[in-house]
Scaffold this motif. Structure first.
Motif, mmCIF file in Angstrom:
data_model
loop_
_atom_site.group_PDB
_atom_site.id
_atom_site.type_symbol
_atom_site.label_atom_id
_atom_site.label_comp_id
_atom_site.label_asym_id
_atom_site.label_seq_id
_atom_site.Cartn_x
_atom_site.Cartn_y
_atom_site.Cartn_z
ATOM 1 N N PRO A 1 5.723 0.594 -10.869
ATOM 2 C CA PRO A 1 5.803 0.108 -12.250
ATOM 3 C C PRO A 1 7.222 -0.237 -12.700
ATOM 4 O O PRO A 1 7.401 -1.072 -13.572
ATOM 5 C CB PRO A 1 5.248 1.263 -13.091
ATOM 6 N N ASP A 2 8.218 0.383 -12.092
ATOM 7 C CA ASP A 2 9.583 0.091 -12.528
ATOM 8 C C ASP A 2 10.054 -1.284 -12.066
ATOM 9 O O ASP A 2 11.089 -1.769 -12.496
ATOM 10 C CB ASP A 2 10.547 1.172 -12.047
ATOM 11 N N ASN A 3 9.285 -1.870 -11.138
ATOM 12 C CA ASN A 3 9.639 -3.207 -10.677
ATOM 13 C C ASN A 3 8.544 -4.219 -10.967
ATOM 14 O O ASN A 3 8.461 -5.259 -10.316
ATOM 15 C CB ASN A 3 9.955 -3.172 -9.177
ATOM 16 N N ALA A 4 7.726 -3.897 -11.959
ATOM 17 C CA ALA A 4 6.592 -4.778 -12.277
ATOM 18 C C ALA A 4 7.054 -6.161 -12.711
ATOM 19 O O ALA A 4 6.286 -7.120 -12.681
ATOM 20 C CB ALA A 4 5.723 -4.152 -13.360
ATOM 21 N N ASN A 5 8.331 -6.288 -13.094
ATOM 22 C CA ASN A 5 8.822 -7.623 -13.466
ATOM 23 C C ASN A 5 9.019 -8.510 -12.244
ATOM 24 O O ASN A 5 9.336 -9.676 -12.374
ATOM 25 C CB ASN A 5 10.121 -7.513 -14.270
ATOM 26 N N ILE B 1 6.586 -9.021 -10.027
ATOM 27 C CA ILE B 1 5.308 -9.544 -9.545
ATOM 28 C C ILE B 1 5.283 -11.061 -9.657
ATOM 29 O O ILE B 1 5.978 -11.652 -10.467
ATOM 30 C CB ILE B 1 4.091 -8.960 -10.316
#
Ligand SMILES: Cc1cc2nc3c(=O)[nH]c(=O)nc-3n(C[C@H](O)[C@H](O)[C@H](O)COP(=O)(O)OP(=O)(O)OC[C@H]3O[C@@H](n4cnc5c(N)ncnc54)[C@H](O)[C@@H]3O)c2cc1C
Ligand SMILES: Nc1ncnc2c1ncn2[C@@H]1O[C@H](COP(=O)(O)O)[C@@H](O)[C@H]1O
Lengths: 321, 274
Positions: B13-17, B19
């Motif tokens: 989730p901390d790197n969901a940007n 995707i």
């Protein structure tokens, strides 16, 4: 032709402004034909019902009963589902507040209906309705359709602008209380403890001054003068809440409040993905942070790289001039 | 107390940007799998409820973790076993084949088999952000629900006083077991959970516990069973059909101002918000 049931949310006997976002949804999907009704549940539902008779509803339904004085899902959901069924409604909509998010799925399960949560757009295309929802903390938008005869939907307050009164005088009708769920006997309401604040509610504020971990114990001392001057609500990052600098109800983000004011001032907030999820749709974003690389600057319209303990008092002084 | 904890693995989730969306499909390639944070909190909560914090190794109850997903999800379940859960169940399926409703119907069938006193789950999984499984399950079971729990006090292992995080504050309820409780962030605060075994006033470390190496080895021997989705639900029809995805419009890059005076001027004349 749609027949929509809007569920109103009450607080201290009054209709919460969040309800007006669900009304906006109802207006949108009935534009091409159909009508909507508003259901008000509570201990003083009849009085509250008169607050929403000028919004263009075909009728306002009031379920008034002492057992609805405090919100308990197991007492509210049966009446919502029974009213939806009895009135032949094809859509039940509620605003995605903590009330709506708790209630809507239980209602959907009772109606055997599909549920689309926290939608930020609806497109009507003949009989087809496509809902759009933010996923992955707002990093993608996903479209979906509900395959059941009845749809249950919760709408984002920030993307469905509150409906304004449109005149007219919807008749108020009483509806009967449905028997509570068996499970209701195993839930006892104890207390509702709300943070006391003279400031506007985060969900409704035109301006928000929001602080992060960097503010430490001086959270209020630094932010309050600015918020007072602007008439703004105060928000906070999770880190600021967890550290106890700010009360938890101020948290903005994926799991806090989702806000979209005209002006959002992020002070000493790094801009983690989960925080951005709650404020990215603000009209104008200002960030004050001493780290020029802070991710908050990627979404800020105006960034100021500066020590907040210097910049914020300066800002207050400048605004006073 | 026997507690069932549904647990989903999600793309970091901390790197969901990071995707991507290709032809309407969300791609998480390159992102590590992590347990859904709220589910990790639910596991931690379940462990705290079934122990005396002074002797956490002697579990005073049973914690069963369950995940819906392909074989690789076993890794997520094993790590929950390593932190102290007693047994794991994987329902073999894929994310595309399920929605919140089907999941809740399958969980209902599983609850009827496992007979837990409490289903404890995250308030939402941070991929779909849909926030519904707990509520749906509670209705299907005819159980009380207490969503968004920020603190839980267990009373004689028969009822829970749950402080729910609601807009503007908290709402406190007492639920009599069996019940469904979904947890919010603050449940893993040092005083978020009070079991009947731990002495009052105990402070847990902030956040969730980590597994010791020994425990990770031992977890390999704990039971992990696989169940076919069809053995739990006969009707796999989805009530919600997910269509295409898109990336949200990105905000136009802003500017950096040098002084407070410049900032105020811009807000007045350019943004016109003051
Ligand atoms: C499941 C989950 C859900 C979450 N939900 C939310 C949520 O809803 N909302 C939320 O906010 N977070 C949420 N988080 C937490 C999020 O990931 C971040 O940890 C959090 O937002 C960080 O808060 P912060 O920016 O205040 O703190 P930090 O990341 O510590 O940032 C502090 C910032 O202040 C700056 N700074 C320090 N001193 C000064 C100074 N003197 N002057 C100016 N700038 C200074 C630093 O440069 C830094 O950028 C969630 C996390 C998880 C796992
Ligand atoms: N694939 C899954 N496997 C196990 N549990 C899940 C799964 N999907 C959702 N859940 C559980 O349901 C909770 C709420 O999810 P949702 O309603 O989809 O946001 C999550 O926090 C999990 O505990």
């Amino acid at each position: 032709m749609s027949n929509v049931l809007v569920i109103a949310e009450l607080h201290e006997g009054k209709v919460r402004k969040s309800t007006h976002s669900a009304i906006t949804f109802a207006r949108q999907v009935t534009q091409g034909g159909g009508s909507f009704a508003i259901l008000v549940l509570g201990a003083s539902a009849k009085a509250a019902a008169t607050e929403v008779t000028a919004y263009g509803a075909s009728k306002v339904l009031a379920c008034e009963d002492g057992s609805l004085a405090n919100y308990v899902c197991e007492r509210f959901a049966p009446t919502v589902a029974a009213t939806a069924k009895a009135g032949g409604f094809d859509t039940v909509v509620v605003t995605a507040s903590s009330f709506g998010k708790d209630l809507a799925p239980r209602v959907a399960a009772k109606l055997g209906a599909g549920y689309a949560s926290d939608i930020n757009q609806v497109k009507v295309d003949g009989a087809k309705r496509v809902y759009r929802r933010p996923v992955f903390a707002g990093n993608a938008l996903s479209h979906c359709e509900i395959a059941t005869a009845i749809h249950v939907v919760s709408v984002r307050q920030t993307e469905f602008a509150p409906a304004e009164p449109s005149g007219g005088d919807s008749p108020v009708e009483a509806v009967a209380l449905a028997a509570a769920d068996g499970a209701a006997s195993r839930v006892e309401f104890l207390a509702l403890e709300l943070g006391k604040s003279e400031r506007p509610d985060l969900g409704e504020a035109k301006m928000i001054v929001s602080g992060g971990r960097a503010l430490k114990e001086q959270f209020s001392a630094v932010l309050d003068p600015l918020a007072n001057l602007l008439g703004a609500a105060v928000g906070a990052s999770r880190a600021a809440c967890d550290a106890g600098y700010a009360p938890s109800e101020l948290q903005v983000g994926q799991t806090g409040r989702v806000v979209a004011p005209l002006l959002y001032v992020a002070i000493g907030i790094s801009g983690a993905i989960q925080h951005l999820a709650g404020m990215k749709s603000s009209k104008t974003i200002v960030a004050i942070n001493k780290d020029p690389e802070a991710p908050i600057f990627q979404v800020a319209d105006y960034g100021l790289v500066e020590d907040l303990f210097k910049a914020v008092p300066e800002l207050v002084a400048e605004l006073r001039n | 107390m026997k507690i069932l904890v549904p647990l989903k693995r999600v793309a970091d989730p901390d790197n969901a940007n990071k995707i991507k969306v290709t032809a309407g499909k969300i791609e998480t390639t390159g992102l590590e799998w992590k347990p859904n944070p709220f589910d990790e909190y639910a596991v931690e909560t379940a462990l705290r409820l079934t122990e005396d914090a002074a002797t956490p190794k002697a579990r005073k109850g049973e914690v069963v973790v369950v995940s819906f997903g392909p074989k690789e999800v076993d890794t997520t379940l094993r790590s929950a076993l390593a932190t102290g859960a007693d047994k794991a169940i994987r329902i073999d399926t894929t994310d595309d084949a399920i929605d919140g409703d089907l999941l809740a119907r399958a969980l209902k069938a599983l609850v009827e088999k496992e007979k837990p006193d409490l289903v404890l789950l995250g308030k939402q999984q941070v991929e779909g952000d849909s926030n519904q499984v707990g509520q749906l399950l509670a209705e299907y079971l005819g159980w009380p629900q207490a969503t968004f729990a920020g603190s839980i006090v267990s009373e004689a292992d028969k009822s829970l006083v749950v402080s729910r995080e609601v807009d503007g504050g908290s709402l406190k309820v007492r639920v009599t077991l069996p019940a469904v409780v979904s947890v919010d962030l603050r449940i893993v605060n040092p005083k978020g959970v009070q079991s009947v075994f731990t002495k009052a006033g105990h402070n847990y470390p902030e956040g969730v516990r980590f597994a010791a190496l020994m425990a990770i080895m031992a977890a390999k021997k704990k039971p992990l069973t696989e169940v076919k989705l069809a053995d739990l639900v006969s009707d796999p029809t989805l009530k919600v059909k997910t269509g295409a995805a898109e990336l949200p419009p990105s905000r136009k890059a802003g500017i950096k101002v040098k002084t407070v005076q410049e900032l105020v001027a811009k807000l007045k004349t350019e943004a016109k918000v003051l």
